[in-house]
Design an enzyme around this catalytic site. Structure first.
Site, PDB file in Angstrom:
ATOM      1  CE  LYS A 212      -4.201 -10.795  10.306  1.00 55.66           C
ATOM      2  NZ  LYS A 212      -4.419 -12.128   9.670  1.00 55.66           N
ATOM      3  N   GLY A 265      -0.519  -6.411   1.934  1.00 55.15           N
ATOM      4  CA  GLY A 265      -1.856  -6.952   1.714  1.00 55.15           C
ATOM      5  C   GLY A 265      -2.631  -6.044   0.785  1.00 55.15           C
ATOM      6  CB  SER A 266      -6.217  -5.868   0.031  1.00 55.19           C
ATOM      7  OG  SER A 266      -6.886  -5.443   1.198  1.00 55.19           O
ATOM      8  CB  THR A 267      -5.298  -0.933  -1.923  1.00 53.80           C
ATOM      9  OG1 THR A 267      -4.159  -1.239  -2.733  1.00 53.80           O
ATOM     10  CG2 THR A 267      -5.426   0.577  -1.798  1.00 53.80           C
ATOM     11  N   GLY A 268      -7.427  -1.860   0.195  1.00 51.12           N
ATOM     12  CA  GLY A 268      -8.574  -1.543   1.034  1.00 51.12           C
ATOM     13  C   GLY A 268      -8.312  -1.793   2.502  1.00 51.12           C
ATOM     14  CD  GLU A 293       3.895  -4.801  -1.930  1.00 53.96           C
ATOM     15  OE1 GLU A 293       2.964  -4.665  -2.769  1.00 53.96           O
ATOM     16  OE2 GLU A 293       4.317  -5.893  -1.551  1.00 53.96           O
ATOM     17  CB  CYS A 327       2.311  -7.240  -4.988  1.00 52.74           C
ATOM     18  SG  CYS A 327       1.705  -7.868  -3.413  1.00 52.74           S
ATOM     19  CD  GLU A 425      -4.197  -6.121  -6.407  1.00 53.02           C
ATOM     20  OE1 GLU A 425      -2.995  -6.408  -6.259  1.00 53.02           O
ATOM     21  OE2 GLU A 425      -4.887  -5.611  -5.504  1.00 53.02           O
TER      22      GLU A 425
END
Length: 543
Positions: A212, A265-268, A293, A327, A425
């Protein structure tokens, strides 16, 4: 049958082309850009080697010219995701049993195609679809992706050659099986090479993949898949399913055959995925491998002994190349008070020279941020800084979304080292500076280590070796990629394996064998040539 013990080509890093005026590569990329600007490409899902079109179609536009349509993407839902899973499982048997050198040959061929006839296509699609200048596209979509393809083959060789010892009469072997099930690769917008590496690294090791890509990078993802197809990738090995997160993720994580997540992608988002996997853990056939990551709040620390011009250059390049949408981009900077006048003057002089605009104009250093959502988020931080006490804007701060999503490179200065732009961030062209007293270098290192939950990249600038060593030790866990007298961006495959820990991910180091190890499951095979015929041991004898 070829029974040779083959020697694969020794990987070398792909040379970066300059695109200087008058160079043949500059002429070629301009032709490719003109051609692509005149097209509207249809971007289907590709499942089991077949193009799938859906009723949910989204336009693909240039971030720097959001009125210009590049293509139309067919977005997938649960039905297409389930079909992709089925196609992946159908292809798994033959792909896993193909000799690893035959799999490797496909990806080595892809590297050569990208180094040659496909280079302009991938670079141009990245420039237009993700608003990268030609140099940023070259080091990403061409060079880094070529390096991933070449070096991963060599890392696979190293893994397969790592075998146990055998005592007399016994032959011990380690079989490196693909993991049992399919891998879900979820890739970001900011690096075309990450978009290509996340599905191909597991595939090289015999896994099949549901991919994806980010909906904001579908043009380059489409051409990346077509490149792999041209290199001979069999149908169903990688299935590309454009779509929004839950529409693809929910059916994927619900499948008993889900065996691995390869994510950037994002941490969340990553934490939500991890929780979902945990909630579903009892239904899986095997414990899934989770490789991610995620975010960064990357730092530059200058010691009083550092060179001011060097630090200023690192801030400008590290913070503002590709609009800070890396990043690894420098986002928080700690400068000693004695050095600040020279650094601030040098940074301002550079930013006054920098041009911002379309990547079609090669004189532009800064281009557009990726989309409306990013534009609104980043300008929100700038507006907050403009009104906050103890915070000032040294340079930049203006934005314009009338034609494209343009935000000036912005330098914020904060008296408070815990102000939100020092901690959160932003993922855009905003760098925040905190000026510290020269005598408080040790305290500042402790502050750097504790300010952010992230630990991706960071840099120390110092001409005092004792101070350098002090920073290396004090910031041991603050960055997975640490730089001495260099900006905290620009990791090269085979030279600086990339990844961080804490809230920045699992630190499985793309660009090294460590990442590929996550996509195999080892089986020990012991063969005894002359097995015993009695249960008795010598100690049982009376004499």
């Amino acid at each position: 049958m070829n029974n040779a013990v083959v020697r694969i080509p020794t990987p070398v890093n792909e040379p970066v082309r300059s695109y200087a005026p008058g160079s043949p590569e500059r002429d070629r990329i301009k032709v490719a850009l003109t051609k692509m600007m005149g097209e509207e490409v249809e971007i289907p899902a590709i499942i089991g080697g077949k193009e799938i079109r859906t009723n949910s179609v989204e336009t693909v536009v240039c971030p720097h010219d959001h009125g210009h349509v590049l293509g139309h993407a067919h977005l997938c839902g649960s039905g297409e995701a389930e079909s992709a899973i089925a196609a992946s499982m159908d292809a798994r048997h033959d792909w896993a049993r193909m000799h690893w050198t035959d799999r490797a040959a496909i990806f080595l061929r892809a590297a050569e195609l990208l180094a040659g006839p496909w280079r302009d296509t991938l670079n141009a699609s990245t420039m237009l679809g993700q608003s990268k200048n030609v140099f940023q596209a070259e080091i990403d979509a061409a060079c880094e992706m070529i390096d991933f393809l070449r070096f991963n083959v060599d890392y696979a060789r190293q893994i397969y050659e790592d075998q146990p010892i055998s005592s007399p009469g016994i032959w011990n072997q380690l079989q490196y099986r693909p993991i049992e099930g399919f891998v879900f690769a979820v890739t970001p917008f900011n690096f075309t090479s990450i978009g290509g590496n996340l599905p191909t690294a597991p595939a090289l090791m015999g896994n099949t993949v549901v991919w994806k890509p980010a909906t904001t990078a579908l043009l380059s993802a489409h051409y990346m898949y077509k490149l792999l197809e041209a290199a001979g990738l069999p149908p169903g090995v990688i299935n590309i399913v454009p779509g929004h997160g839950p529409d693809i993720g929910n059916p994927t994580f619900a499948s008993p055959d889900f065996a691995g997540l390869h994510f950037t992608g994002s941490t969340g988002t990553f934490q939500f995925m991890w929780k979902t996997i945990g909630d579903n853990i009892a239904r899986y056939k095997t414990y899934p491998r989770i490789v991610g990551e995620t975010g960064g709040k990357d730092f530059i620390v200058a010691h009083p002994s550092a060179d001011a011009a060097t630090v200023a250059t690192a801030i400008v390049r590290g913070g503002f190349e590709y609009q800070g949408q890396k990043c690894s981009a420098a986002s928080r900077v700690y400068i000693p008070r004695s050095m600040w006048p020279a650094v601030s003057r040098s940074v301002q002089e550079s930013l006054e020279e920098i041009r911002m605009g379309s990547p079609l104009d090669f004189s532009n250093f800064v281009n557009a941020v990726i989309d409306r959502k990013a534009f609104d988020s980043i300008t929100g931080y700038i507006n907050h800084a403009r009104d906050a006490d103890g915070v000032s804007i040294l340079a930049g701060g203006r934005a314009d979304d009338s034609k494209g999503y343009f935000i000036e490179p912005t330098v914020v200065v904060s008296e408070d080292p815990s102000y939100r732009t020092m901690c959160e961030e932003i993922f855009g062209p905003v760098v925040t500076v905190h000026v510290y007293d020269d005598a408080r270098f040790s305290d500042t290192l402790a502050l750097v280590d504790s300010t952010s939950p992230y630990a991706l990249t960071g840099a120390i600038f110092s001409n005092d070796r004792a101070a350098t060593n002090q920073a290396v030790e004090a910031l041991e866990n603050a960055a997975g990629n640490f730089y001495i007298n260099d900006k905290p961006t620009g990791a090269v495959v085979g030279q600086q394996p990339f990844g961080g820990a804490r809230a920045s991910g699992t630190n499985d180091k793309a660009g090294s064998h460590l990442n590929l190890l996550r996509w195999v499951s080892a089986r020990t095979i012991k063969e005894t040539f002359v097995p015993p015929t009695s249960y008795r041991y010598p100690f049982h004898e009376k004499k």
